[in-house]
Design an enzyme around this catalytic site. Structure first.
Site, short mmCIF file in Angstrom:
data_model
loop_
_atom_site.label_atom_id
_atom_site.label_comp_id
_atom_site.label_asym_id
_atom_site.label_seq_id
_atom_site.Cartn_x
_atom_site.Cartn_y
_atom_site.Cartn_z
N GLU A 264 0.46 5.22 0.63
CA GLU A 264 -0.42 6.27 1.14
C GLU A 264 0.09 7.65 0.74
O GLU A 264 1.19 7.78 0.19
CB GLU A 264 -0.53 6.12 2.67
CG GLU A 264 -1.15 4.77 3.05
CD GLU A 264 -1.37 4.58 4.54
OE1 GLU A 264 -0.85 5.39 5.35
OE2 GLU A 264 -2.07 3.61 4.89
N ASN B 2 0.84 -1.20 0.00
CA ASN B 2 0.00 0.00 0.00
C ASN B 2 0.87 1.25 0.00
O ASN B 2 1.93 1.30 0.62
CB ASN B 2 -1.04 0.01 1.13
CG ASN B 2 -0.48 -0.26 2.50
OD1 ASN B 2 0.52 -0.95 2.66
ND2 ASN B 2 -1.12 0.29 3.52
N CYS C 189 -10.15 -5.35 0.31
CA CYS C 189 -11.30 -4.44 0.31
C CYS C 189 -12.14 -4.67 -0.95
O CYS C 189 -11.71 -5.34 -1.90
CB CYS C 189 -10.82 -2.99 0.38
SG CYS C 189 -10.25 -2.32 -1.19
N GLU D 116 -2.98 -4.69 -3.06
CA GLU D 116 -3.44 -5.66 -4.07
C GLU D 116 -3.52 -5.01 -5.45
O GLU D 116 -3.11 -5.60 -6.45
CB GLU D 116 -4.82 -6.20 -3.69
CG GLU D 116 -4.86 -6.99 -2.39
CD GLU D 116 -5.12 -6.13 -1.16
OE1 GLU D 116 -4.70 -4.94 -1.14
OE2 GLU D 116 -5.72 -6.65 -0.21
N CYS E 46 -10.57 -3.72 -4.40
CA CYS E 46 -9.54 -4.69 -4.85
C CYS E 46 -10.21 -5.98 -5.34
O CYS E 46 -9.74 -6.60 -6.30
CB CYS E 46 -8.56 -4.98 -3.73
SG CYS E 46 -7.47 -3.57 -3.38
N1 THU Z 1 -5.31 -1.53 2.45
C1 THU Z 1 -4.75 -2.35 1.50
O1 THU Z 1 -3.61 -2.15 1.07
N2 THU Z 1 -5.50 -3.39 1.05
C2 THU Z 1 -6.79 -3.65 1.41
O2 THU Z 1 -7.41 -4.54 0.85
C3 THU Z 1 -7.40 -2.86 2.48
C4 THU Z 1 -6.63 -1.72 3.00
C5 THU Z 1 -4.52 -0.39 2.92
C6 THU Z 1 -5.10 0.95 2.55
C7 THU Z 1 -4.50 1.83 3.61
O3 THU Z 1 -3.21 2.26 3.16
C8 THU Z 1 -4.32 0.92 4.81
O4 THU Z 1 -4.44 -0.40 4.32
C9 THU Z 1 -5.32 1.15 5.93
O5 THU Z 1 -6.61 1.07 5.45
#
Ligand code: THU
Length: 164
Positions: free
Chosen positions: A64, A62, A112, A75, A115
Site C-alpha cells: 500500500e 499487498n 479482485c 496476486e 487480479c
Molecule cells: N487486496 C489484495 O492484495 N488482493 C485482492 O485480490 C484484493 C485486495 C489488497 C488491496 C489492499 O491493500 C487491501 O487488500 C485492502 O483492500
C-alpha cells in the site's frame, strides 16, 4: 433471443489440512508472504505464492501507499515478479490467503477483478492452466483448475503487439 447459463466448476475442501502436500506448501508460502505485507492503511494483509513449472515459488503481498492508487494487490505483485524474474517459466498455481487487523480469517479470499484479469492473461500468454487455491488460516478451501473459471467474459481483445 437465447437464455444461456454458465457453469462454474470448483473444488471445496473442509480445511487446509485436506489439501495435497504441494498445495498446502504453497498456501504456507502465501501465509508467510501475508505476514510481511505492507498494509498499514487497510490493515488487511494479503499473501500470494506462485508455483512455476520448475518448482520455483515466487511470493507476493499487498503493497500500500499513502497515495492510495499507487498500491498493488498481492496476486499481481507475485505474478508480475514471477514474469519479470522467470519470463520463460509457466505459472502452474497460485495460492492466496489473508490476515486481517481484526484477527484470523477462516474463509477463502477470492481475488479482485483486476487480479483475475491478470491471471487470465497469464494463462493465455503461457498456454498453461493456472490452478487457484484460496483459503484463510482455517476453514473451507476453494480450488479452481483454471483462472478462466474466475472471470467469465474476460477482456481478451488483443491489440497487435509491437515486434520486440
Ligand atoms: N487486496 C489484495 O492484495 N488482493 C485482492 O485480490 C484484493 C485486495 C489488497 C488491496 C489492499 O491493500 C487491501 O487488500 C485492502 O483492500
Amino acid at each position: 433471443m437465447q437464455h444461456r447459463t454458465l457453469t462454474l466448476n470448483y473444488l471445496e475442501l473442509d480445511s487446509p489440512s485436506d489439501l495435497p502436500a504441494q498445495d498446502l506448501e504453497l498456501l504456507h508460502s502465501a501465509r508467510n508472504a501475508a505476514i510481511d505485507a505492507y498494509a498499514p492503511y487497510s490493515g488487511f494483509r494479503v499473501g500470494a505464492a506462485v508455483l512455476l513449472d520448475d518448482g520455483t515459488v515466487v511470493k507476493g503481498n499487498n503493497q500500500e501507499n499513502a497515495a492510495f492508487p499507487s498500491g498493488l494487490c498481492a496476486e499481481r505483485v507475485a505474478l508480475f515478479a514471477a514474469a519479470a524474474q522467470y519470463p520463460a517459466q509457466k505459472v502452474v498455481a497460485i495460492a492466496i490467503t489473508a490476515i486481517s487487523r481484526e484477527g484470523e480469517i477462516n474463509e477463502p479470499i477470492p481475488p479482485c477483478g483486476a487480479c483475475r484479469q491478470v491471471m487470465q492473461e497469464t494463462e493465455s500468454r503461457t498456454g498453461q492452466s493456472l490452478r487457484v487455491i484460496m483459503a484463510g488460516n482455517a476453514g473451507k478451501v476453494i480450488i479452481l483448475d483454471s483462472a478462466a473459471n474466475l472471470l467469465p467474459f474476460a477482456f481478451t481483445f488483443k491489440i497487435s503487439p509491437n515486434e520486440s
